[in-house]
Write an enzyme that holds these catalytic residues in place. Structure first.
Site, PDB file in Angstrom:
ATOM      1  N   THR A  88       0.754  -1.213  -0.049  1.00  0.00           N
ATOM      2  CA  THR A  88      -0.011   0.032  -0.015  1.00  0.00           C
ATOM      3  C   THR A  88       0.873   1.147   0.058  1.00  0.00           C
ATOM      4  O   THR A  88       1.855   1.294   0.798  1.00  0.00           O
ATOM      5  CB  THR A  88      -0.874  -0.077   1.395  1.00  0.00           C
ATOM      6  OG1 THR A  88      -1.630  -1.304   1.302  1.00  0.00           O
ATOM      7  CG2 THR A  88      -1.865   1.085   1.195  1.00  0.00           C
ATOM      8  N   THR A  89       0.495   2.458  -0.950  1.00  0.00           N
ATOM      9  CA  THR A  89       1.202   3.492  -0.752  1.00  0.00           C
ATOM     10  C   THR A  89       0.211   4.707  -0.145  1.00  0.00           C
ATOM     11  O   THR A  89      -0.862   4.420   0.417  1.00  0.00           O
ATOM     12  CB  THR A  89       1.466   3.996  -2.370  1.00  0.00           C
ATOM     13  OG1 THR A  89       0.265   4.045  -3.098  1.00  0.00           O
ATOM     14  CG2 THR A  89       2.562   2.988  -2.982  1.00  0.00           C
ATOM     15  N   SER A 112       7.796  -0.733  -0.432  1.00  0.00           N
ATOM     16  CA  SER A 112       8.323  -0.340  -1.656  1.00  0.00           C
ATOM     17  C   SER A 112       7.234   0.479  -2.300  1.00  0.00           C
ATOM     18  O   SER A 112       6.151  -0.044  -2.164  1.00  0.00           O
ATOM     19  CB  SER A 112       8.840  -1.312  -2.674  1.00  0.00           C
ATOM     20  OG  SER A 112       9.161  -0.847  -3.757  1.00  0.00           O
ATOM     21  N   HIS A 147      -2.731   6.394 -14.052  1.00  0.00           N
ATOM     22  CA  HIS A 147      -3.342   5.257 -13.272  1.00  0.00           C
ATOM     23  C   HIS A 147      -4.997   5.327 -13.669  1.00  0.00           C
ATOM     24  O   HIS A 147      -5.503   6.131 -13.993  1.00  0.00           O
ATOM     25  CB  HIS A 147      -3.188   5.150 -11.961  1.00  0.00           C
ATOM     26  CG  HIS A 147      -1.627   4.892 -11.525  1.00  0.00           C
ATOM     27  ND1 HIS A 147      -0.674   5.601 -11.374  1.00  0.00           N
ATOM     28  CD2 HIS A 147      -1.121   3.484 -11.369  1.00  0.00           C
ATOM     29  CE1 HIS A 147       0.388   5.013 -11.331  1.00  0.00           C
ATOM     30  NE2 HIS A 147      -0.026   3.638 -11.159  1.00  0.00           N
ATOM     31  N   LYS A 151      -7.743   4.588  -8.450  1.00  0.00           N
ATOM     32  CA  LYS A 151      -6.475   4.709  -7.532  1.00  0.00           C
ATOM     33  C   LYS A 151      -6.953   5.842  -6.387  1.00  0.00           C
ATOM     34  O   LYS A 151      -7.437   6.981  -6.864  1.00  0.00           O
ATOM     35  CB  LYS A 151      -5.381   5.044  -8.265  1.00  0.00           C
ATOM     36  CG  LYS A 151      -4.080   4.965  -7.525  1.00  0.00           C
ATOM     37  CD  LYS A 151      -2.770   4.884  -8.286  1.00  0.00           C
ATOM     38  CE  LYS A 151      -1.511   5.132  -7.473  1.00  0.00           C
ATOM     39  NZ  LYS A 151      -1.419   3.907  -6.487  1.00  0.00           N
TER      40      LYS A 151
END
Length: 259
Positions: A88-89, A112, A147, A151
């Site tokens: 997860t960002t 990451s 994207h 998102k």
């Protein structure tokens, strides 16, 4: 390896398939919405999440949920002292808190912005290209990403990492700008722009532009499989590195520590 998946949306389903294909056993899929998850829990129910993971016999965890849930999930999962891979960002500003949590709890996590092997090679290429092009003052540089319209964060974590690599290679760029410009940009500003549309899995482009020509370097994901395979591989490598002593428990690691 016995794996627990926290977050069972589109990426969670893909990770599940990739984990099985790699010979692993998925012992728990946990989500707050997915009806086909093995365990459906209430958002914020940390005690239930911890209990499910403990009782599942999981040897590692992959967290791929939502920016609004990831911090609470990590606060719950890391103290369980299982290797945790975080896909997860949208929580970069909280990395210091998670680093401290790993140290104080003895838990280990790996994060990451993108676990795709191709994207991580793209980072290296971009950094080297930025370093080369910085010697030529005619060339300006910018970052753009696109994207799908589902998102939740913008810019993408991958775009932020790409921008960091550009700035590392070109020290003249000292400030990222994410909003639209309403005046002439300063030479030190790096524009990082985003598009959200349709079903794009992920496209990232770095532009080097001069009066004479333009150079574009692009990574374009065809589907989510690269991200999913990379996260499973990252968990494999993290668990192996911890058991062999190559890496120590109690830290927040990145892809560069293993790849």
């Amino acid at each position: 390896m016995k794996i627990a998946l926290v977050g069972y949306g589109k990426m969670g389903h893909m990770i599940h398939s990739c984990a099985l294909a790699a010979g692993h056993e998925v012992v728990a899929t946990i989500d707050v919405m997915a009806c086909d998850a093995m365990f459906k829990i209430e958002k914020g129910d940390s005690a239930c999440l911890a209990q499910i993971v403990k009782e599942s016999g999981a040897e590692g965890i992959i967290e791929f949920s939502h920016p609004s849930s990831v911090m609470e999930n990590l606060r719950t999962l890391i103290p369980l002292k299982l290797p945790v891979v975080v896909g997860t960002t949208g929580w970069a500003k909280n990395e210091g808190e998670i680093e401290t949590l790993c140290k104080t709890s003895g838990g280990t996590a790996m994060r990451s912005s993108n676990f795709s092997i191709g994207v991580n090679m793209f980072y290296k290429i971009v950094e080297e290209a930025a370093k080369i092009m910085a010697e030529y003052s005619d060339y300006d540089v910018a970052v753009w990403e696109a994207h799908h319209n589902q998102k939740a964060d913008s810019p993408s974590g991958t775009a932020l990492e790409v921008a960091k690599r550009v700035m590392k290679g070109n020290p003249k760029k000292t400030e990222m700008v994410f909003d639209a410009f309403h005046e002439k940009p300063e030479p030190c500003q790096l524009h990082v722009s985003s598009t959200r549309v349709g079903f794009v899995p992920g496209t990232h482009t770095v532009f080097f532009d001069s009066p004479a020509d333009e150079i574009e370097i692009t990574h374009r994901a065809r589907n989510r499989e690269g991200f999913a395979k990379g996260s499973v591989l990252a968990l494999e490598k993290l668990a192996t590195a911890l058991s062999s002593g190559k890496l120590e428990k109690g830290h927040l690691y990145g892809m560069a520590d293993l790849f």
